[in-house]
Scaffold this active site. Sequence first.
Site, PDB file in Angstrom:
ATOM      1  N   CYS A   1       6.228  -4.843  16.100  1.00 25.72           N
ATOM      2  CA  CYS A   1       5.771  -3.943  16.874  1.00 25.72           C
ATOM      3  C   CYS A   1       4.657  -4.076  16.991  1.00 25.72           C
ATOM      4  O   CYS A   1       3.367  -4.894  16.158  1.00 25.72           O
ATOM      5  CB  CYS A   1       5.746  -2.959  16.243  1.00 25.72           C
ATOM      6  SG  CYS A   1       8.016  -2.770  16.091  1.00 25.72           S
TER       7      CYS A   1
ATOM      8  N   CYS B   1       6.384  -7.186   7.196  1.00 18.71           N
ATOM      9  CA  CYS B   1       7.587  -6.611   8.092  1.00 18.71           C
ATOM     10  C   CYS B   1       8.497  -7.665   8.253  1.00 18.71           C
ATOM     11  O   CYS B   1       7.086  -8.463   9.263  1.00 18.71           O
ATOM     12  CB  CYS B   1       7.381  -5.451   9.034  1.00 18.71           C
ATOM     13  SG  CYS B   1       8.878  -4.636  10.101  1.00 18.71           S
TER      14      CYS B   1
ATOM     15  N   GLU C   1       0.869  -1.401  -0.082  1.00 21.19           N
ATOM     16  CA  GLU C   1       0.450   0.040  -0.063  1.00 21.19           C
ATOM     17  C   GLU C   1       0.992   1.435  -0.083  1.00 21.19           C
ATOM     18  O   GLU C   1       2.067   1.195   0.556  1.00 21.19           O
ATOM     19  CB  GLU C   1      -0.912  -0.138   1.251  1.00 21.19           C
ATOM     20  CG  GLU C   1      -2.085  -1.305   1.358  1.00 21.19           C
ATOM     21  CD  GLU C   1      -2.884  -1.615   1.702  1.00 21.19           C
ATOM     22  OE1 GLU C   1      -4.403  -1.229   2.029  1.00 21.19           O
ATOM     23  OE2 GLU C   1      -2.157  -0.843   3.271  1.00 21.19           O
TER      24      GLU C   1
ATOM     25  N   CYS D   1       3.379   8.549   1.193  1.00 22.65           N
ATOM     26  CA  CYS D   1       4.190   7.359   2.301  1.00 22.65           C
ATOM     27  C   CYS D   1       4.031   6.121   1.608  1.00 22.65           C
ATOM     28  O   CYS D   1       2.917   6.028   1.147  1.00 22.65           O
ATOM     29  CB  CYS D   1       3.309   7.345   3.287  1.00 22.65           C
ATOM     30  SG  CYS D   1       2.877   6.068   4.698  1.00 22.65           S
TER      31      CYS D   1
ATOM     32  N   CYS E   1      -1.284   5.699   9.578  1.00 27.64           N
ATOM     33  CA  CYS E   1      -0.424   4.700  10.021  1.00 27.64           C
ATOM     34  C   CYS E   1      -0.116   4.014  11.047  1.00 27.64           C
ATOM     35  O   CYS E   1      -1.022   3.535  11.592  1.00 27.64           O
ATOM     36  CB  CYS E   1       0.737   5.531  11.171  1.00 27.64           C
ATOM     37  SG  CYS E   1       1.038   7.546  10.823  1.00 27.64           S
TER      38      CYS E   1
ATOM     39  N   CYS F   1       1.591  -2.619  15.330  1.00 29.05           N
ATOM     40  CA  CYS F   1       1.872  -2.070  14.188  1.00 29.05           C
ATOM     41  C   CYS F   1       0.876  -3.314  13.630  1.00 29.05           C
ATOM     42  O   CYS F   1       1.022  -4.568  13.370  1.00 29.05           O
ATOM     43  CB  CYS F   1       2.800  -2.021  13.895  1.00 29.05           C
ATOM     44  SG  CYS F   1       3.130  -1.860  11.946  1.00 29.05           S
TER      45      CYS F   1
HETATM   46  N1  SAH Z   1       8.886   0.290  10.013  1.00 30.55           N
HETATM   47  C1  SAH Z   1       9.897   1.750  10.249  1.00 30.55           C
HETATM   48  C2  SAH Z   1       9.120   2.574   9.537  1.00 30.55           C
HETATM   49  C3  SAH Z   1       7.453   2.402   9.108  1.00 30.55           C
HETATM   50  S1  SAH Z   1       5.989   2.717  10.555  1.00 30.55           S
HETATM   51  C4  SAH Z   1       9.431   1.397  11.179  1.00 30.55           C
HETATM   52  O1  SAH Z   1       9.205   1.385  12.270  1.00 30.55           O
HETATM   53  O2  SAH Z   1       9.455   3.074  11.664  1.00 30.55           O
HETATM   54  C5  SAH Z   1       5.698   4.411  10.530  1.00 30.55           C
HETATM   55  C6  SAH Z   1       5.100   4.736  11.533  1.00 30.55           C
HETATM   56  O3  SAH Z   1       3.704   4.550  12.110  1.00 30.55           O
HETATM   57  C7  SAH Z   1       6.049   4.117  12.734  1.00 30.55           C
HETATM   58  O4  SAH Z   1       6.689   5.329  14.075  1.00 30.55           O
HETATM   59  C8  SAH Z   1       5.615   3.364  13.541  1.00 30.55           C
HETATM   60  O5  SAH Z   1       5.660   2.879  14.745  1.00 30.55           O
HETATM   61  C9  SAH Z   1       4.032   3.916  13.690  1.00 30.55           C
HETATM   62  N2  SAH Z   1       2.883   3.514  14.280  1.00 30.55           N
HETATM   63  C10 SAH Z   1       2.998   1.359  13.628  1.00 30.55           C
HETATM   64  N3  SAH Z   1       1.275   1.250  13.688  1.00 30.55           N
HETATM   65  C11 SAH Z   1       1.250   2.716  14.669  1.00 30.55           C
HETATM   66  C12 SAH Z   1      -0.556   2.810  15.138  1.00 30.55           C
HETATM   67  N4  SAH Z   1      -1.380   1.873  14.817  1.00 30.55           N
HETATM   68  N5  SAH Z   1      -1.097   3.564  15.537  1.00 30.55           N
HETATM   69  C13 SAH Z   1       0.511   5.019  15.378  1.00 30.55           C
HETATM   70  N6  SAH Z   1       1.079   5.082  14.581  1.00 30.55           N
HETATM   71  C14 SAH Z   1       1.979   3.788  14.214  1.00 30.55           C
HETATM   72 FE1  SF4 Z   2       7.791  -3.341  11.256  1.00 27.38          FE
HETATM   73 FE2  SF4 Z   2       4.999  -1.765  11.732  1.00 27.38          FE
HETATM   74 FE3  SF4 Z   2       7.411  -2.075  13.385  1.00 27.38          FE
HETATM   75 FE4  SF4 Z   2       7.578  -0.422  11.132  1.00 27.38          FE
HETATM   76  S1  SF4 Z   2       6.042  -0.858  13.214  1.00 27.38           S
HETATM   77  S2  SF4 Z   2       9.676  -2.209  12.296  1.00 27.38           S
HETATM   78  S3  SF4 Z   2       6.097  -1.618  10.084  1.00 27.38           S
HETATM   79  S4  SF4 Z   2       6.263  -3.716  12.368  1.00 27.38           S
END
Ligand code: SAH
Ligand code: SF4
Length: 399
Positions: free
Chosen positions: A141, A137, A117, A130, A370, A144
């Site tokens: 996390c 991934c 996406e 974006c 995000c 996420c």
């Molecule tokens: N993998 C990279 C980039 C993608 S995530 C990273 O982790 O930085 C982009 C941003 O969205 C990151 O700061 C991530 O922590 C945040 N993010 C992920 N899941 C989220 C959620 N459910 N609500 C708000 N922010 C989120």
């Molecule tokens: Fe991967 Fe989501 Fe963690 Fe970014 S926030 S490193 S996309 S699992």
Amino acid sequence: MSADADAPITQDVVTIPRALPEGPINLVGLTRAQLREVLVASGTPERQANMRVGQIWQWIYHWGVRDFDAMTNLAKSYRTQLAENFVIELPRVVSRQVSADGTRKYLVRIAGGHEVETVYIPEEGRGTLCISSQVGCTLTCSFCHTGTQKLVRNLTAAEIVGQVMVARDDLGEWPVPGRPKDETRLLSNIVLMGMGEPLYNFDNVRDAMKVVMDGEGIALSRRRITLSTSGVVPQIARAAEEIGCMLAVSFHATTNEVRDRLVPINRRWNIEELLDALRAYPRLSNSERITFEYVMLDGVNDSDEDARRLIRLIAGIPAKINLIPFNEWPGAPYRRSPEKRIRAFADIIYKAGYASPIRTPRGEDIMAACGQLKSATERARKSRREIEAEAGVTGLTSR
Ligand code: SAH
Ligand code: SF4
């Protein structure tokens, strides 16, 4: 968290070759040096190669041309020769959704039938794209949505640049010969904040950003590109030296105990090691501030004490702190912090002298905010129990 802290985190990434072994080579995403190489290999005389690279580059990235026959400053026979050996191909857009707030989400299909996406966020006088760097991934996390997707492969440079070109197509933003250049750009900024960890796909992300930054093409300045990392410490200095874009870091917690749970890569490189790498970044990349992203999770990382600890931790690093209200997704093991709490947290940070914008969720109605990205068609999915176990919480399922 079930993952073994010593297990190689990049394990399941499938690397695919830049070009398919048979058939024409896609010119999209090749660096200038690589473009030169494939042109020479297909019969372009060495002494003409640099000039041909310049011409073809302009057609593809300045004018947005996809058809060799439209490259009118090349001899007809040469155009035919190019068409026999090469293609200029973008990933296919399989769906395009537009949110009530104007945010556009593209689902694009790439080789192998995978989907990623890309999200376009229009703003006053500018717009941010974006983009994704991986299918899914490898990191997990716990807040996420992308982290719950099992299947992962690195995107090629073509697929990364392709997302930018797809958006420019949709926005109608390629220049038209003879028409005066419009200085206001609809797509003025790029954030590598879609699916995937960009620093685990370093070479392709670097090459793709070099293409996008090139002054004779899409020409986005390195200051308008922000790479977000969860904290792949050994690659941070490389990003400064080889890409030189702005850096954002998914910080999200102020103790190793909490960060271990939220951003499991912290078990590999902890807060102190991460901060050391960040301290060196501005000097190495000649950029100003680092953005600290901080997702606001109710009762997990959002206390006044957290805010004060955060300030102590980042002391001395030129920083902006971007507070992200948690965006929920089906089965998410957390709740968004109440608005009052987020504001109180922001206030402490602001009073300590840092910019502390609260990110307005955009495109929530189309699951484009995000952390909500995850190919809907990607069936391999972790179970709810696995997600909760990784988050270190139980019992939410029955709520
Ligand atoms: N993998 C990279 C980039 C993608 S995530 C990273 O982790 O930085 C982009 C941003 O969205 C990151 O700061 C991530 O922590 C945040 N993010 C992920 N899941 C989220 C959620 N459910 N609500 C708000 N922010 C989120
Ligand atoms: Fe991967 Fe989501 Fe963690 Fe970014 S926030 S490193 S996309 S699992």
